[in-house]
Write an enzyme that holds these catalytic residues in place. Structure first.
Site, PDB file in Angstrom:
ATOM      1  N   SER A 252     -12.792   5.932   4.702  1.00  0.00           N
ATOM      2  CA  SER A 252     -13.253   5.692   6.074  1.00  0.00           C
ATOM      3  C   SER A 252     -14.476   6.524   6.439  1.00  0.00           C
ATOM      4  O   SER A 252     -15.302   6.110   7.247  1.00  0.00           O
ATOM      5  CB  SER A 252     -12.126   5.996   7.069  1.00  0.00           C
TER       6      SER A 252
ATOM      7  N   ASN B 267      -9.947   1.092   0.435  1.00  0.00           N
ATOM      8  CA  ASN B 267      -8.915   0.943   1.461  1.00  0.00           C
ATOM      9  C   ASN B 267      -9.459   1.252   2.852  1.00  0.00           C
ATOM     10  O   ASN B 267     -10.132   2.259   3.053  1.00  0.00           O
ATOM     11  CB  ASN B 267      -7.735   1.857   1.146  1.00  0.00           C
TER      12      ASN B 267
ATOM     13  N   HIS C 256      -8.167  10.943   3.562  1.00  0.00           N
ATOM     14  CA  HIS C 256      -7.512   9.951   4.407  1.00  0.00           C
ATOM     15  C   HIS C 256      -7.728  10.292   5.874  1.00  0.00           C
ATOM     16  O   HIS C 256      -7.793  11.453   6.239  1.00  0.00           O
ATOM     17  CB  HIS C 256      -6.011   9.916   4.128  1.00  0.00           C
TER      18      HIS C 256
ATOM     19  N   ASP D 290       0.827  -1.201   0.000  1.00  0.00           N
ATOM     20  CA  ASP D 290       0.000   0.000   0.000  1.00  0.00           C
ATOM     21  C   ASP D 290       0.867   1.259   0.000  1.00  0.00           C
ATOM     22  O   ASP D 290       1.701   1.442   0.888  1.00  0.00           O
ATOM     23  CB  ASP D 290      -0.883  -0.036   1.264  1.00  0.00           C
TER      24      ASP D 290
HETATM   25 ZN   LIG Z   1      -4.398   5.615   0.340  1.00  0.00          ZN
END
Ligand SMILES: [Zn+2]
Length: 334
Positions: free
Chosen positions: A228, A247, A191, A92
């Site tokens: 998220s 992710n 993120h 990643d």
């Molecule tokens: Zn990422």
């Protein structure tokens, strides 16, 4: 079923595309999260995609990324073996600073796919770097994910201050020129921790990118980072629009900490000496007036609670992705 390589992963993405579901790509840095994920995914008969960032490799290797990557990949390979699902490993957010590590992962077949992140570079430089990794992976079956557009927030060792959306026409040109197997796009996710309502999500963009790629006869699975903060309905919508990999790191980090925090909060008197007791850890509290409770402080006790917590959140997330019951199971190749 053992850990599976890139050939099987390509098949898994093909199946996800045909049947309209996606994979959560789950970050690990140690074994408790991995065990919780394996329990959840095996129970749900979903194939499992785990991923390791350079930072996680550094952590697991006590500063040495090579040792850390080998150790984490070893954990994945060995612990996957008895599970009745296919387990895949992705690198990643690896960058040009980690080309040696990328080569090692390919040479030793440690992984199923590799994400090369040159998204902070110019378009041409991004193509050149991504193309280079595709070339390095040639013949190994290992898939390469590249990223076009920047994702806001701090992720591991990369920080970008602005959000830049991926341009649909550039996406087609980029996939053609780089030869990337998967494309991470930026549609306004961030993120880290964020609230659903704060995200200026442009679902239309994912749809447009998917349509443009399809028109160019490219069946490139799309990847969403920083997912998220997405609400379940938004997750379902982006999957409809061609996102095949989402992710996930933040949820597991939070549940890990929350579980440990609640466990220790409930066992303070078993671990911390009462006032007036000599705080003698070296001699483990001699004198016999008080001693800590080994049934509580054994790290396996909190570890088991953490594994159970991870299993719970992983199940909830994989239900959003729709990957349950879709495992490649015992189908051959790799
Ligand atoms: Zn990422």
């Amino acid at each position: 079923m053992p850990f599976r390589g890139g050939v099987a992963l390509r098949e898994a993405y093909r199946r996800a595309e045909a049947r309209g579901y996606a994979f959560m790509a789950n970050n690990i840095a140690e074994s408790n999260t991995l065990v919780g994920l394996l329990d959840a995914y095996a129970g749900a008969k979903s194939d499992l995609l785990v991923q390791v960032s350079p930072g996680a490799a550094k952590f697991a290797g006590a500063g040495g990324k090579v040792a850390g990557l080998r150790a984490l990949a070893g954990l994945v390979h060995v612990l996957a073996a008895p599970r009745p699902i296919a387990v895949f490993l992705n690198l990643d957010h690896f960058t040009t600073g980690e080309m040696d590590l990328i080569d090692l992962a390919i040479r030793e077949r440690l992984v199923s796919s590799i994400m090369i992140d040159a998204s902070k570079e110019s378009f041409d430089e991004n193509v050149r770097i991504s193309r280079d990794v595709v070339r390095r992976a040639e013949g190994s079956g290992i898939l390469v994910e590249a990223e076009l557009g920047k994702i806001r927030g701090v992720e591991d060792e990369i920080a970008s201050s602005d959000a830049f959306y991926t341009h649909p026409d550039e996406a087609v040109e980029f996939v053609r020129a780089s030869g990337a197997d998967l494309l991470a796009i930026s549609i306004g996710t961030e993120h880290g921790v964020s609230k659903g309502e704060d995200i200026k999500l442009r679902l239309d963009l994912a749809k447009e990118i998917q349509a443009k790629l399809a028109k160019a006869k490219l069946s490139t699975p799309l990847v969403l980072h920083g997912s998220s903060g997405l609400l379940p309905d938004q997750v379902r919508a982006v999957i409809q629009y061609g996102i095949r990999k989402l992710n996930k790191d933040t949820h597991y980090q939070y549940v890990y900490a929350r579980t440990a925090c609640e466990f220790y909060k409930g066992h303070v008197a078993d671990i911390i000496p009462p006032e007036g007791t000599e705080d003698d850890v070296v001699n483990l509290f001699p004198g016999g007036t008080w001693s800590p409770n080994k049934k509580v402080f054994d790290p396996r006790v909190v570890g088991k609670a953490i594994q159970d917590g991870i299993r719970g959140i992983a199940l909830a997330l994989l239900e959003q992705a729709g990957s349950g019951g879709q495992t490649l199971g015992d189908e051959e190749d790799s």
